[in-house]
Design an enzyme around this catalytic site. Sequence first.
Site, PDB file in Angstrom:
ATOM      1  CE  LYS A 293      -3.564  -2.039   2.979  1.00  0.00           C
ATOM      2  NZ  LYS A 293      -4.236  -1.883   4.288  1.00  0.00           N
TER       3      LYS A 293
ATOM      4  CG  HIS B  39      -0.664   6.888   3.423  1.00  0.00           C
ATOM      5  ND1 HIS B  39      -0.784   7.258   4.742  1.00  0.00           N
ATOM      6  CD2 HIS B  39      -1.260   5.681   3.310  1.00  0.00           C
ATOM      7  CE1 HIS B  39      -1.440   6.323   5.388  1.00  0.00           C
ATOM      8  NE2 HIS B  39      -1.732   5.341   4.557  1.00  0.00           N
TER       9      HIS B  39
ATOM     10  CG  HIS C 231       2.159   4.778   8.061  1.00  0.00           C
ATOM     11  ND1 HIS C 231       1.263   4.370   7.114  1.00  0.00           N
ATOM     12  CD2 HIS C 231       2.049   3.903   9.084  1.00  0.00           C
ATOM     13  CE1 HIS C 231       0.643   3.278   7.538  1.00  0.00           C
ATOM     14  NE2 HIS C 231       1.103   2.974   8.731  1.00  0.00           N
TER      15      HIS C 231
HETATM   16  N1  ARG Z   1       0.961  -1.563  10.099  1.00  0.00           N
HETATM   17  C1  ARG Z   1       0.035  -1.016  11.038  1.00  0.00           C
HETATM   18  C2  ARG Z   1      -0.768   0.119  10.432  1.00  0.00           C
HETATM   19  O1  ARG Z   1      -0.325   0.733   9.517  1.00  0.00           O
HETATM   20  C3  ARG Z   1       0.716  -0.468  12.241  1.00  0.00           C
HETATM   21  C4  ARG Z   1       1.442  -1.491  13.042  1.00  0.00           C
HETATM   22  C5  ARG Z   1       1.412  -1.144  14.464  1.00  0.00           C
HETATM   23  N2  ARG Z   1       2.188  -2.034  15.269  1.00  0.00           N
HETATM   24  C6  ARG Z   1       1.749  -3.169  15.803  1.00  0.00           C
HETATM   25  N3  ARG Z   1       2.589  -3.895  16.490  1.00  0.00           N
HETATM   26  N4  ARG Z   1       0.510  -3.565  15.650  1.00  0.00           N
HETATM   27  O2  ARG Z   1      -1.849   0.412  10.888  1.00  0.00           O
END
Ligand code: ARG
Length: 576
Positions: free
Chosen positions: A122, A125, A128
């Site tokens: 994805k 963007h 993040h």
């Molecule tokens: N990849 C996830 C997102 O973009 C965030 C990950 C957060 N960390 C975790 N250990 N769940 O929403």
Amino acid sequence: MKDQIVQALSHSTGLTQAQLSEILIEPKELRYGDFSFPCYVLAKQWGIAPPECAKKLEQMLKPPPQVERSEAAGPYLNFFLKRAPQVERVIKEILTRREAIGSEQNSEHTIIIEYSSPNIAKPFHVGHLRTTVIGHALDRIYRHLGYRVISINHLGDWGTQFGFVWVGCELWGRPQNATVFDLVAYYTKAANLRKAQEKGEVPPEDAKYPDVNQMAREYFRKLEAGEKTAVDFWQWCLNISLDYLRNLYKRLGIHFDFYTGESFYRDQLKKTEQELRESGILEESRGAWGVNLGDKLGYVRLFTEDGRSLYITRDITAADYRYRTFNPLKILYVVGAPQKLHFQQLIGILKKMKHPAAERIVHVAYGNVPHVSTRTSSGAAERIWLHTLLEEAHERALHAYRHQVEKRPENLDEQAVAEAVGLGAIFFNYLSRSNVKEFNFTWEEALNFQGDTGPYVQYALARINSIQAKAANEGLPQPSAEINAELLTDDNAYSIVSLLSRFHATIRRAAEEYEPYHIALYVLELARTFSAAYKSLRVVGQEPELAKARLALFTAVKYVLQRGLNLIGVPPVERM
Ligand code: ARG
């Protein structure tokens, strides 16, 4: 110094030192002293009015020798330090420790900081960006405080989203020399087709396509089962995405110790499942398996009917792995506030499993940045690629620099300045308020050389460099801590010294509250105080002793600003 005053207060009041440390404040204005004790709590205990209490305390108290006088003012008892020895202490410490100023030694403790963690396949963007900026600052802050820091990028690199890219490649052909943009284009196209199929609104020309969701899930099932074609495809996507990401992080000055994303835990999921089963907390619900956390946190699904793991399942495994591998004091998860429930559930499940990691987890939540205005696309952060924002930052910074800064040095690499200023504008703006506060990002606010901005602080730093260079040109000796401290006791100079003395406490506070914005505000205030004072604190053309003292003061400001900016990720600018 605070400790001595706290001790003296404790002696006269019977309040504990911990209590007093909380209560004692460091006033912003010199006329209220270096430290100020609000008497409310004590007055209540003594059963008298706060101003009366302040007066009484003034008479009883035997202040430590470093204090020149203590003075009751309304409900406060204000402490004024002997300025010259304080100046000497502060300047000496900074000029000897230089950029190590404010650091500590805590290497027996490990802090894991997990941040950024974008979802692969994805777009990376602007949504993040805030976790990236906050997490990176915490990383630097804890390292500076001497902790053993482990930074982890928990990439969203496992899940059905790869299924959509897979579907795209199956239906429309695998692109040659694919880039991350191709992957995202396929992801979006397939995900849109799925939405249309779910709503029953598929345009006639697309009617020929099979059920996308079905295909994507099937792909992911094969991936989890480790089937070679599925795994190869996934690896191909991952490599393409990592190339792009690593370049971005490099540009941001960010380094991760580990890129161990969700996929990293796939072989350990079986073990997690087994432990969950053995602990007896797994419950079946309509063919799926999960844990019931009661009314508030609800039933949490961990394994689907067809045996797939979920996002939270992989988080349980990750927490276990991190705990066992690193024995961390804390595991910080810098993740948006919308995932609050997710982390409560994660902790809830670990607690039910009686897993010690439950006590170590801290969810450092942050608020959304709903609106980011850029030239190309204005609106939801989710629609803007990070690299376009950085391109624009560079361009705009160059323009702002050329238009807002009149006296620009010759032979300057203006592109390098623009890069540092552009990044500085973004990092600083993203860190100029408490984590949970929402805000909208605008260039007008972030990139104003007069405003409360990164560029403003960078500019102050460059100004000190130019003062130093001028002094060197005039044949003044190198800055040293051997100064006549009496010469820096006037309000102008002392207001700077007073701020300098608070640097370490500010870093501590930022770390303890997981709030890097304390440092952003601190460097801003230091830069403002310096900028307001330096014109009346001329170096060149003064008596040698005075010039020397002021040069030492400015040099101390420089080390602190440099380190302060570094702690929040803002690149330094030598000259501008
Ligand atoms: N990849 C996830 C997102 O973009 C965030 C990950 C957060 N960390 C975790 N250990 N769940 O929403």
